[in-house]
Write a protein that holds these residues in place. Structure first.
Motif, PDB file in Angstrom:
ATOM      1  N   MET A  42      45.297 -12.019 -17.709  1.00 33.58           N
ATOM      2  CA  MET A  42      45.055 -10.592 -17.791  1.00 33.58           C
ATOM      3  C   MET A  42      44.711 -10.074 -16.392  1.00 33.58           C
ATOM      4  SD  MET A  42      42.362  -8.557 -20.282  1.00 33.58           S
ATOM      5  CE  MET A  42      43.006  -9.101 -21.831  1.00 33.58           C
ATOM      6  N   ASN A  43      45.434  -9.068 -15.929  1.00 25.11           N
ATOM      7  CA  ASN A  43      45.163  -8.524 -14.595  1.00 25.11           C
ATOM      8  C   ASN A  43      44.085  -7.439 -14.645  1.00 25.11           C
ATOM      9  OD1 ASN A  43      46.353  -6.113 -15.445  1.00 25.11           O
ATOM     10  ND2 ASN A  43      48.337  -6.634 -14.596  1.00 25.11           N
ATOM     11  N   ILE A  44      43.700  -6.949 -13.495  1.00 25.63           N
ATOM     12  CA  ILE A  44      42.619  -5.965 -13.439  1.00 25.63           C
ATOM     13  C   ILE A  44      42.979  -4.691 -14.194  1.00 25.63           C
ATOM     14  CG2 ILE A  44      43.262  -4.938 -11.228  1.00 25.63           C
ATOM     15  CD1 ILE A  44      40.174  -4.869 -10.663  1.00 25.63           C
ATOM     16  N   GLY A  45      44.253  -4.297 -14.162  1.00 27.56           N
ATOM     17  CA  GLY A  45      44.666  -3.103 -14.897  1.00 27.56           C
ATOM     18  C   GLY A  45      44.469  -3.251 -16.394  1.00 27.56           C
ATOM     19  N   SER A  46      44.829  -4.400 -16.920  1.00 28.44           N
ATOM     20  CA  SER A  46      44.643  -4.668 -18.351  1.00 28.44           C
ATOM     21  C   SER A  46      43.170  -4.694 -18.709  1.00 28.44           C
ATOM     22  CB  SER A  46      45.284  -5.998 -18.735  1.00 28.44           C
ATOM     23  OG  SER A  46      46.659  -5.965 -18.499  1.00 28.44           O
ATOM     24  N   LYS A  47      42.381  -5.283 -17.841  1.00 28.88           N
ATOM     25  CA  LYS A  47      40.940  -5.353 -18.103  1.00 28.88           C
ATOM     26  C   LYS A  47      40.319  -3.968 -18.056  1.00 28.88           C
ATOM     27  CE  LYS A  47      40.534 -10.097 -16.913  1.00 28.88           C
ATOM     28  NZ  LYS A  47      39.814 -11.162 -16.318  1.00 28.88           N
ATOM     29  N   LEU A  48      40.737  -3.151 -17.098  1.00 27.30           N
ATOM     30  CA  LEU A  48      40.229  -1.782 -17.038  1.00 27.30           C
ATOM     31  C   LEU A  48      40.623  -0.999 -18.282  1.00 27.30           C
ATOM     32  CD1 LEU A  48      40.742  -0.777 -13.315  1.00 27.30           C
ATOM     33  CD2 LEU A  48      38.593  -0.848 -14.571  1.00 27.30           C
ATOM     34  N   ARG A  49      41.864  -1.136 -18.706  1.00 27.99           N
ATOM     35  CA  ARG A  49      42.336  -0.443 -19.911  1.00 27.99           C
ATOM     36  C   ARG A  49      41.471  -0.852 -21.109  1.00 27.99           C
ATOM     37  NH1 ARG A  49      47.172  -2.170 -19.629  1.00 27.99           N
ATOM     38  NH2 ARG A  49      47.851  -0.619 -18.117  1.00 27.99           N
ATOM     39  N   TYR A  50      41.207  -2.154 -21.247  1.00 25.64           N
ATOM     40  CA  TYR A  50      40.371  -2.659 -22.333  1.00 25.64           C
ATOM     41  C   TYR A  50      38.955  -2.092 -22.258  1.00 25.64           C
ATOM     42  CZ  TYR A  50      37.347  -5.906 -24.836  1.00 25.64           C
ATOM     43  OH  TYR A  50      36.386  -6.440 -25.653  1.00 25.64           O
ATOM     44  N   GLU A  81      38.799   1.596 -23.217  1.00 21.98           N
ATOM     45  CA  GLU A  81      38.896   1.754 -24.673  1.00 21.98           C
ATOM     46  C   GLU A  81      37.588   1.387 -25.354  1.00 21.98           C
ATOM     47  OE1 GLU A  81      42.144  -0.116 -26.685  1.00 21.98           O
ATOM     48  OE2 GLU A  81      43.602   0.654 -25.238  1.00 21.98           O
ATOM     49  N   GLU A  82      36.999   0.270 -24.953  1.00 19.57           N
ATOM     50  CA  GLU A  82      35.744  -0.182 -25.564  1.00 19.57           C
ATOM     51  C   GLU A  82      34.613   0.808 -25.314  1.00 19.57           C
ATOM     52  OE1 GLU A  82      34.961  -2.999 -27.573  1.00 19.57           O
ATOM     53  OE2 GLU A  82      37.134  -2.842 -27.752  1.00 19.57           O
ATOM     54  N   ALA A  83      34.601   1.427 -24.150  1.00 18.52           N
ATOM     55  CA  ALA A  83      33.553   2.390 -23.808  1.00 18.52           C
ATOM     56  C   ALA A  83      33.839   3.764 -24.411  1.00 18.52           C
ATOM     57  CB  ALA A  83      33.417   2.502 -22.295  1.00 18.52           C
ATOM     58  N   ASN A  84      35.047   3.934 -24.973  1.00 16.41           N
ATOM     59  CA  ASN A  84      35.444   5.195 -25.588  1.00 16.41           C
ATOM     60  C   ASN A  84      35.318   6.369 -24.602  1.00 16.41           C
ATOM     61  OD1 ASN A  84      36.509   6.636 -27.752  1.00 16.41           O
ATOM     62  ND2 ASN A  84      34.476   7.254 -28.466  1.00 16.41           N
ATOM     63  N   ILE A  85      35.869   6.152 -23.404  1.00 16.05           N
ATOM     64  CA  ILE A  85      35.876   7.193 -22.385  1.00 16.05           C
ATOM     65  C   ILE A  85      37.314   7.426 -21.931  1.00 16.05           C
ATOM     66  CG2 ILE A  85      33.528   6.733 -21.564  1.00 16.05           C
ATOM     67  CD1 ILE A  85      34.835   5.182 -19.204  1.00 16.05           C
ATOM     68  N   THR A  86      37.511   8.501 -21.207  1.00 15.83           N
ATOM     69  CA  THR A  86      38.839   8.770 -20.659  1.00 15.83           C
ATOM     70  C   THR A  86      38.923   8.213 -19.241  1.00 15.83           C
ATOM     71  OG1 THR A  86      38.215  10.895 -19.687  1.00 15.83           O
ATOM     72  CG2 THR A  86      38.987  10.912 -21.998  1.00 15.83           C
ATOM     73  N   GLN A  87      40.148   8.062 -18.773  1.00 16.15           N
ATOM     74  CA  GLN A  87      40.338   7.640 -17.389  1.00 16.15           C
ATOM     75  C   GLN A  87      39.719   8.663 -16.444  1.00 16.15           C
ATOM     76  OE1 GLN A  87      44.304   6.420 -16.307  1.00 16.15           O
ATOM     77  NE2 GLN A  87      44.592   5.352 -18.236  1.00 16.15           N
ATOM     78  N   ALA A 130      32.390  -2.749 -11.823  1.00 10.68           N
ATOM     79  CA  ALA A 130      31.603  -3.784 -12.502  1.00 10.68           C
ATOM     80  C   ALA A 130      30.241  -3.244 -12.919  1.00 10.68           C
ATOM     81  CB  ALA A 130      31.450  -5.007 -11.597  1.00 10.68           C
ATOM     82  N   ASP A 131      29.592  -2.513 -12.026  1.00 13.49           N
ATOM     83  CA  ASP A 131      28.287  -1.928 -12.357  1.00 13.49           C
ATOM     84  C   ASP A 131      28.396  -0.936 -13.514  1.00 13.49           C
ATOM     85  OD1 ASP A 131      27.039  -3.405 -10.379  1.00 13.49           O
ATOM     86  OD2 ASP A 131      26.909  -1.726  -8.962  1.00 13.49           O
ATOM     87  N   TYR A 132      29.413  -0.108 -13.476  1.00 13.75           N
ATOM     88  CA  TYR A 132      29.585   0.903 -14.518  1.00 13.75           C
ATOM     89  C   TYR A 132      29.712   0.253 -15.891  1.00 13.75           C
ATOM     90  CZ  TYR A 132      31.335   4.864 -17.148  1.00 13.75           C
ATOM     91  OH  TYR A 132      31.485   5.855 -18.084  1.00 13.75           O
ATOM     92  N   PHE A 133      30.487  -0.810 -15.985  1.00 17.42           N
ATOM     93  CA  PHE A 133      30.733  -1.464 -17.272  1.00 17.42           C
ATOM     94  C   PHE A 133      29.765  -2.615 -17.553  1.00 17.42           C
ATOM     95  CE2 PHE A 133      35.037   0.407 -16.633  1.00 17.42           C
ATOM     96  CZ  PHE A 133      35.060   1.167 -17.804  1.00 17.42           C
TER      97      PHE A 133
END
Length: 75
Positions: free
Chosen positions: A1-9, A12-18, A51-54
């Motif tokens: 899984m690349n960083i883009g996939s991890k960010l997308r995940y 979604e989990e945080a239920n926020i928009t880009q 990383a800090d944000y999530f």
């Protein structure tokens, strides 16, 4: 899984928009889109802010660990 996939995940989990994430990280939405959809990688300072944000580790974001949520806001 690349960083883009991890960010997308994580988004979604945080239920926020880009847009919300981009604003919180003080980056442009187009920069964030580049990380998520175009295979670009953030600079070190941005990686740490993500990383800090999530409440996760840079190791997780970079694919060196499969452990997603290492830290809580109480830590």
């Amino acid at each position: 899984m690349n960083i883009g996939s991890k960010l997308r995940y994580l988004i979604e989990e945080a239920n926020i928009t880009q847009r919300q994430l981009a604003d919180a990280l003080h980056i442009s939405p187009s920069a964030l889109n580049g990380y998520i959809n175009q295979g670009k990688e953030p600079d070190y300072a941005t990686l740490v802010r993500i990383a800090d944000y999530f409440h996760t580790s840079t190791d997780y974001l970079l694919g060196h660990s499969n452990i997603c949520l290492l830290y809580t806001s109480d830590a």
